[in-house]
Design a protein around this motif. Structure first.
Motif, PDB file in Angstrom:
ATOM      1  N   TRP A  51       0.825  -1.231  -0.058  1.00  0.00           N
ATOM      2  CA  TRP A  51       0.197  -0.018  -0.152  1.00  0.00           C
ATOM      3  C   TRP A  51       0.904   1.219  -0.030  1.00  0.00           C
ATOM      4  N   LYS A  55      -0.166   7.857  -0.833  1.00  0.00           N
ATOM      5  CA  LYS A  55      -1.443   8.101  -1.522  1.00  0.00           C
ATOM      6  C   LYS A  55      -2.312   7.432  -0.521  1.00  0.00           C
ATOM      7  N   ARG A  56      -2.372   7.949   0.502  1.00  0.00           N
ATOM      8  CA  ARG A  56      -3.190   7.115   1.671  1.00  0.00           C
ATOM      9  C   ARG A  56      -4.940   7.188   1.440  1.00  0.00           C
ATOM     10  N   VAL A  57      -5.161   8.431   0.853  1.00  0.00           N
ATOM     11  CA  VAL A  57      -6.769   8.414   0.849  1.00  0.00           C
ATOM     12  C   VAL A  57      -7.183   7.538  -0.322  1.00  0.00           C
ATOM     13  N   GLU A  58      -6.249   7.709  -1.574  1.00  0.00           N
ATOM     14  CA  GLU A  58      -6.688   7.057  -2.563  1.00  0.00           C
ATOM     15  C   GLU A  58      -6.720   5.303  -2.323  1.00  0.00           C
ATOM     16  N   VAL A  59      -5.685   4.988  -1.689  1.00  0.00           N
ATOM     17  CA  VAL A  59      -5.495   3.568  -1.129  1.00  0.00           C
ATOM     18  C   VAL A  59      -6.718   2.911  -0.596  1.00  0.00           C
ATOM     19  N   GLU A  61      -9.531   4.256  -0.367  1.00  0.00           N
ATOM     20  CA  GLU A  61     -10.763   4.263  -1.062  1.00  0.00           C
ATOM     21  C   GLU A  61     -10.750   2.879  -2.143  1.00  0.00           C
ATOM     22  N   LYS A  62      -9.759   2.770  -2.426  1.00  0.00           N
ATOM     23  CA  LYS A  62      -9.651   1.470  -3.370  1.00  0.00           C
ATOM     24  C   LYS A  62      -9.996   0.274  -2.682  1.00  0.00           C
TER      25      LYS A  62
END
Length: 204
Positions: A51, A55-59, A61-62
């Motif tokens: 992970w 890109k914490r928010v994107e990860v 959400e994925k």
């Protein structure tokens, strides 16, 4: 089935898969999750699951978006988050996995970050607090901190998989531990076969 908001903390111990799986199951059941991940927890997620810690928010959400329940991510430095206040109602909190550093901070009321502060809120408000420590071997300070918290009513569920149910994969071993946590959360699940439900005949 018991529902409501649950706070899930992931700290910097090996075994991030336990926290990820618990979040998945709760969200698939339609429950709401408030997620706190320490910086060391992000490092473990990067090392064990690839992970991206940048890109914490994107990860998140994925992996957690689009499920029946909702999740809200609270950065660990945001000490003013809703979950930092006792007036914000939750069913309780699970720290999974729980590093010995995080466990020490909770045991001694340090509240140095949002995860520790939220755990302190659970203690002062008399709500469920469940810790899943993951370390080996354990020395006396580790054990004393666990005993201190246990005497305060904290449920301690070490990351110790069982083998009487004859797991055939890592996923089954993870689900057993997550299921034991959900038992303490008083949430119905079918993640593992219980003792009375296990076939007498050995698996092929």
């Amino acid at each position: 089935m018991s529902g409501g908001n649950w706070v899930i903390g992931i700290s910097g111990a090996s075994g991030a898969i336990y926290g990820v799986r618990l979040c998945e199951v709760l969200l698939d059941l339609g429950l709401d999750v408030h997620l706190i991940i320490t910086d060391a927890g992000w490092r473990v997620l990067q090392d064990e699951h690839d992970w991206s810690a940048t890109k914490r928010v994107e990860v998140l959400e994925k992996h957690f978006g689009g499920r029946a329940g909702t999740y809200e991510y609270h950065p660990v430095a945001n000490i003013g988050a809703t979950v930092a206040s006792g007036s914000f109602r939750t069913k309780g909190m699970v720290v999974i996995p729980c590093s010995m550093g995080t466990l020490s901070g909770i045991a001694h009321g340090s509240s140095d970050n949002l995860l520790e502060r939220t755990a302190d809120v659970m203690l002062k408000e008399g709500r469920k607090l469940i810790l899943v420590p993951r370390e080996t071997p354990l020395h006396a300070i580790h054990l004393e901190n666990m005993l201190t918290l246990t005497r305060m009513g904290v449920r301690m569920i070490p990351a110790m998989p069982a083998f009487y149910n004859r797991p055939r994969s890592i996923d089954e071993m993870v689900d057993f531990l997550v299921g034991k946590v959900m038992d303490s959360m008083e949430i119905d699940h079918t993640l593992y076969r219980r003792w009375g439900d296990i076939d007498e005949q050995p698996r092929p």
